[in-house]
Design an enzyme around this catalytic site. Structure first.
Site, PDB file in Angstrom:
ATOM      1  N   LYS A  10     -25.976  10.814  35.893  1.00 20.88           N
ATOM      2  CA  LYS A  10     -26.039  12.141  36.890  1.00 20.88           C
ATOM      3  C   LYS A  10     -26.228  11.560  38.274  1.00 20.88           C
ATOM      4  CE  LYS A  10     -29.275  14.387  34.750  1.00 20.88           C
ATOM      5  NZ  LYS A  10     -29.899  13.524  33.904  1.00 20.88           N
ATOM      6  N   ARG A  26     -33.570  22.329  34.666  1.00 21.84           N
ATOM      7  CA  ARG A  26     -33.826  21.709  33.456  1.00 21.84           C
ATOM      8  C   ARG A  26     -34.433  22.499  32.485  1.00 21.84           C
ATOM      9  NH1 ARG A  26     -34.752  16.092  35.695  1.00 21.84           N
ATOM     10  NH2 ARG A  26     -34.986  14.685  34.329  1.00 21.84           N
ATOM     11  N   ARG A  83     -31.814   0.061  33.699  1.00 25.94           N
ATOM     12  CA  ARG A  83     -32.219   0.569  34.870  1.00 25.94           C
ATOM     13  C   ARG A  83     -33.630   0.336  35.128  1.00 25.94           C
ATOM     14  NH1 ARG A  83     -31.330   6.890  35.632  1.00 25.94           N
ATOM     15  NH2 ARG A  83     -33.259   7.073  34.399  1.00 25.94           N
ATOM     16  N   ARG A  97     -38.658   1.851  37.899  1.00 27.30           N
ATOM     17  CA  ARG A  97     -39.192   3.234  37.480  1.00 27.30           C
ATOM     18  C   ARG A  97     -40.182   2.973  36.151  1.00 27.30           C
ATOM     19  NH1 ARG A  97     -34.753   7.969  37.328  1.00 27.30           N
ATOM     20  NH2 ARG A  97     -36.386   8.986  35.852  1.00 27.30           N
ATOM     21  N   ARG A 141     -38.490  11.642  26.786  1.00 29.97           N
ATOM     22  CA  ARG A 141     -37.698  12.553  27.652  1.00 29.97           C
ATOM     23  C   ARG A 141     -36.572  12.960  26.999  1.00 29.97           C
ATOM     24  NH1 ARG A 141     -36.967   7.710  31.626  1.00 29.97           N
ATOM     25  NH2 ARG A 141     -35.564   8.961  32.796  1.00 29.97           N
TER      26      ARG A 141
HETATM   27  P1  AMP Z   1     -35.116  12.397  36.985  1.00 25.09           P
HETATM   28  O1  AMP Z   1     -35.168  11.360  37.987  1.00 25.09           O
HETATM   29  O2  AMP Z   1     -34.025  13.439  37.041  1.00 25.09           O
HETATM   30  O3  AMP Z   1     -34.798  11.871  35.517  1.00 25.09           O
HETATM   31  O4  AMP Z   1     -36.877  13.005  36.641  1.00 25.09           O
HETATM   32  C1  AMP Z   1     -37.600  12.298  36.528  1.00 25.09           C
HETATM   33  C2  AMP Z   1     -38.763  12.954  35.982  1.00 25.09           C
HETATM   34  O5  AMP Z   1     -39.059  13.975  36.976  1.00 25.09           O
HETATM   35  C3  AMP Z   1     -38.334  13.864  34.680  1.00 25.09           C
HETATM   36  O6  AMP Z   1     -38.596  13.182  33.446  1.00 25.09           O
HETATM   37  C4  AMP Z   1     -39.753  14.942  34.856  1.00 25.09           C
HETATM   38  O7  AMP Z   1     -40.848  14.433  34.547  1.00 25.09           O
HETATM   39  C5  AMP Z   1     -39.730  15.164  36.343  1.00 25.09           C
HETATM   40  N1  AMP Z   1     -38.681  16.168  36.715  1.00 25.09           N
HETATM   41  C6  AMP Z   1     -37.428  16.011  37.328  1.00 25.09           C
HETATM   42  N2  AMP Z   1     -36.740  17.159  37.764  1.00 25.09           N
HETATM   43  C7  AMP Z   1     -37.306  18.022  37.033  1.00 25.09           C
HETATM   44  C8  AMP Z   1     -37.283  19.548  36.731  1.00 25.09           C
HETATM   45  N3  AMP Z   1     -36.188  20.096  37.299  1.00 25.09           N
HETATM   46  N4  AMP Z   1     -38.174  20.179  36.052  1.00 25.09           N
HETATM   47  C9  AMP Z   1     -39.463  19.647  35.633  1.00 25.09           C
HETATM   48  N5  AMP Z   1     -39.535  18.204  35.851  1.00 25.09           N
HETATM   49  C10 AMP Z   1     -38.882  17.453  36.344  1.00 25.09           C
END
Ligand code: AMP
Length: 192
Positions: free
Chosen positions: A14, A89, A128, A134, A146
């Site tokens: 994404k 999400r 990654r 990360r 996740r």
């Molecule tokens: P991402 O970078 O999109 O993979 O997000 C990393 C982490 O941030 C996720 O595993 C969640 O812990 C948190 N996170 C990101 N976006 C959301 C969201 N829309 N709602 C809740 N938690 C989020």
């Protein structure tokens, strides 16, 4: 305004595809994950709270991410449109996003759903993790959590948008980034 959601499990590409799309279509990229990582880097109270949850692969509360989205919508009023990455999400987030956009005389034009099989997702996330460091990309249990949380809480969001006739699928399994980009662009053109 032209608003897109890029949807799919963690590690499906994404963020990578969003970075290309925003250049091509002059859109504003809104990644809630990036916004949260920024809070962590700044050492804010919100960042500290978010880090504990993110490191376990759990979600931050809907209230927190929604208020971040609202701020971003209001601070980008001159934008040609947005690409939402990692948000919504949960179906509750999707419902609120529809309301926030409707209040601004906007809506979601289309949802690009990228699908990658689970084995490849785990491999991509681990790679990654080695490249960018990360924390939530480096621990096998966190990655599994996740993906589990994605199936439980996020996959219903696809149905929410399918019911509005807005979803188009892109197969990402076994594909190079460029191949996925070609398919993503075709889908975007079909939303115009
Ligand atoms: P991402 O970078 O999109 O993979 O997000 C990393 C982490 O941030 C996720 O595993 C969640 O812990 C948190 N996170 C990101 N976006 C959301 C969201 N829309 N709602 C809740 N938690 C989020």
């Amino acid at each position: 305004m032209f608003n897109l959601v890029i949807f799919g499990p963690p590690g499906c590409g994404k963020g990578t595809q969003s970075a290309i799309i925003v250049e091509e279509y002059s859109l504003t990229h809104i990644s809630t994950g990036d916004l949260l990582r920024e809070e962590i880097k700044l050492g804010t109270d919100l960042g500290k709270l978010a880090k504990g949850l993110m490191d376990k692969g759990e979600f931050v509360s809907d209230e927190i991410v929604i208020s971040m989205i609202e701020n971003k919508l209001d601070s980008s009023k001159d934008s040609k449109g947005f690409i939402f990455d990692g948000f919504p999400r949960t179906t509750a987030q999707a419902e609120v996003l529809d309301k926030l956009l409707a209040a601004r005389n906007q809506d979601i034009n289309g949802v690009i759903a990228i699908d990658v099989d689970e084995e490849e997702l785990v491999q991509r996330i681990l790679t990654r993790g080695q490249e960018f460091g990360r924390a939530d990309d480096q621990d096998a249990a966190t990655i599994q959590n996740r993906i589990r949380v994605y199936h439980e809480k996020t996959s219903p969001v696809k149905e929410y948008y399918s019911n509005q006739g807005k979803v188009k699928d892109v197969v990402g399994t076994g594909c190079e980034i460029e191949e996925v980009t070609v398919k993503v662009m075709e889908v975007i053109e079909s939303f115009k």
